[in-house]
Design a protein around this motif. Structure first.
Motif, PDB file in Angstrom:
ATOM      1  N   LYS A  23       0.852  -1.198   0.000  1.00 30.06           N
ATOM      2  CA  LYS A  23       0.000   0.000   0.000  1.00 30.06           C
ATOM      3  C   LYS A  23       0.883   1.241   0.000  1.00 30.06           C
ATOM      4  N   SER A  24       0.557   2.177  -0.853  1.00 23.15           N
ATOM      5  CA  SER A  24       1.337   3.403  -0.973  1.00 23.15           C
ATOM      6  C   SER A  24       1.021   4.351   0.171  1.00 23.15           C
ATOM      7  N   GLU A  25       2.046   4.980   0.671  1.00 25.87           N
ATOM      8  CA  GLU A  25       1.859   5.933   1.767  1.00 25.87           C
ATOM      9  C   GLU A  25       1.345   7.284   1.260  1.00 25.87           C
ATOM     10  N   PHE A  26       1.780   7.688   0.052  1.00 25.39           N
ATOM     11  CA  PHE A  26       1.456   9.026  -0.452  1.00 25.39           C
ATOM     12  C   PHE A  26       0.714   8.996  -1.781  1.00 25.39           C
ATOM     13  N   GLY A  27       0.128   7.868  -2.136  1.00 18.08           N
ATOM     14  CA  GLY A  27      -0.619   7.754  -3.378  1.00 18.08           C
ATOM     15  C   GLY A  27       0.218   7.155  -4.494  1.00 18.08           C
ATOM     16  N   ARG A  28      -0.458   6.407  -5.359  1.00 16.96           N
ATOM     17  CA  ARG A  28       0.203   5.802  -6.513  1.00 16.96           C
ATOM     18  C   ARG A  28      -0.756   5.919  -7.684  1.00 16.96           C
ATOM     19  N   GLY A  29      -0.245   6.401  -8.791  1.00 11.81           N
ATOM     20  CA  GLY A  29      -1.062   6.513  -9.987  1.00 11.81           C
ATOM     21  C   GLY A  29      -0.844   7.842 -10.680  1.00 11.81           C
ATOM     22  N   PHE A  30      -1.795   8.217 -11.475  1.00  7.81           N
ATOM     23  CA  PHE A  30      -1.708   9.470 -12.218  1.00  7.81           C
ATOM     24  C   PHE A  30      -2.741  10.451 -11.690  1.00  7.81           C
ATOM     25  N   ILE A  31      -4.009  10.187 -11.951  1.00  8.29           N
ATOM     26  CA  ILE A  31      -5.070  11.086 -11.498  1.00  8.29           C
ATOM     27  C   ILE A  31      -5.093  11.155  -9.976  1.00  8.29           C
ATOM     28  N   VAL A  32      -4.912  10.026  -9.314  1.00  2.00           N
ATOM     29  CA  VAL A  32      -4.903  10.005  -7.849  1.00  2.00           C
ATOM     30  C   VAL A  32      -3.862  10.987  -7.312  1.00  2.00           C
ATOM     31  N   ASN A  33      -2.651  10.920  -7.838  1.00  2.00           N
ATOM     32  CA  ASN A  33      -1.587  11.780  -7.335  1.00  2.00           C
ATOM     33  C   ASN A  33      -1.793  13.237  -7.737  1.00  2.00           C
ATOM     34  N   LEU A  34      -2.354  13.482  -8.903  1.00  2.00           N
ATOM     35  CA  LEU A  34      -2.672  14.862  -9.281  1.00  2.00           C
ATOM     36  C   LEU A  34      -3.717  15.434  -8.331  1.00  2.00           C
TER      37      LEU A  34
END
Length: 104
Positions: A4-15
Motif C-alpha cells: 500500500k502506498s503511503e502518499f498515493g500511486r497513480g496518475f489522477i490520484v496523485n494529481l
C-alpha cells in the motif's frame, strides 16, 4: 500485489492529492507535496505529449521550490499547471472546450 502506498500511486490520484496541497495557503502548500511525486506515473499514452510536458513542469516546480521564498508565486504556478493538465486530459478524452473556470 504491491505494498500500500503511503502518499498515493497513480496518475489522477496523485494529481488530485497534489491539488489538495495547492488549495492551502501558499505558506503551507508545499509542505509534503513532493511526497506525492514519488509514485506519480504518467500513462504511456501521455508520455511525449503536452500532458507529459506539463507534468514534468509541475514536478520541477514542486521539487525546486524553497519554502519561504516565492511561496505565493510558486503556488500560483502550480495551480495553473494543475489546471492546464486537467484541461489537456479532458481535451485528450474528447471533451470539447474544457475550462477550469474563472476562479481557481
Amino acid at each position: 500485489m504491491p505494498a500500500k502506498s503511503e502518499f498515493g500511486r497513480g496518475f489522477i490520484v496523485n494529481l488530485m492529492l497534489l491539488s489538495r496541497h495547492f488549495g492551502l495557503p501558499p505558506e503551507r502548500a508545499f509542505y509534503g507535496a513532493a511526497d506525492h511525486l514519488n509514485d506519480l506515473t504518467v500513462p504511456e499514452q501521455f508520455r511525449g505529449t503536452e500532458i507529459g510536458e506539463l507534468v514534468e513542469r509541475l514536478r520541477k516546480t514542486v521539487i525546486w521550490h524553497q519554502p519561504g521564498i516565492m511561496d505565493k508565486e510558486d503556488t500560483a504556478d502550480a495551480r495553473r499547471l494543475l489546471n492546464r493538465i486537467a484541461i489537456a486530459i479532458d481535451t485528450e478524452l474528447g471533451i470539447q472546450n474544457p475550462d477550469a473556470g474563472k476562479y481557481d
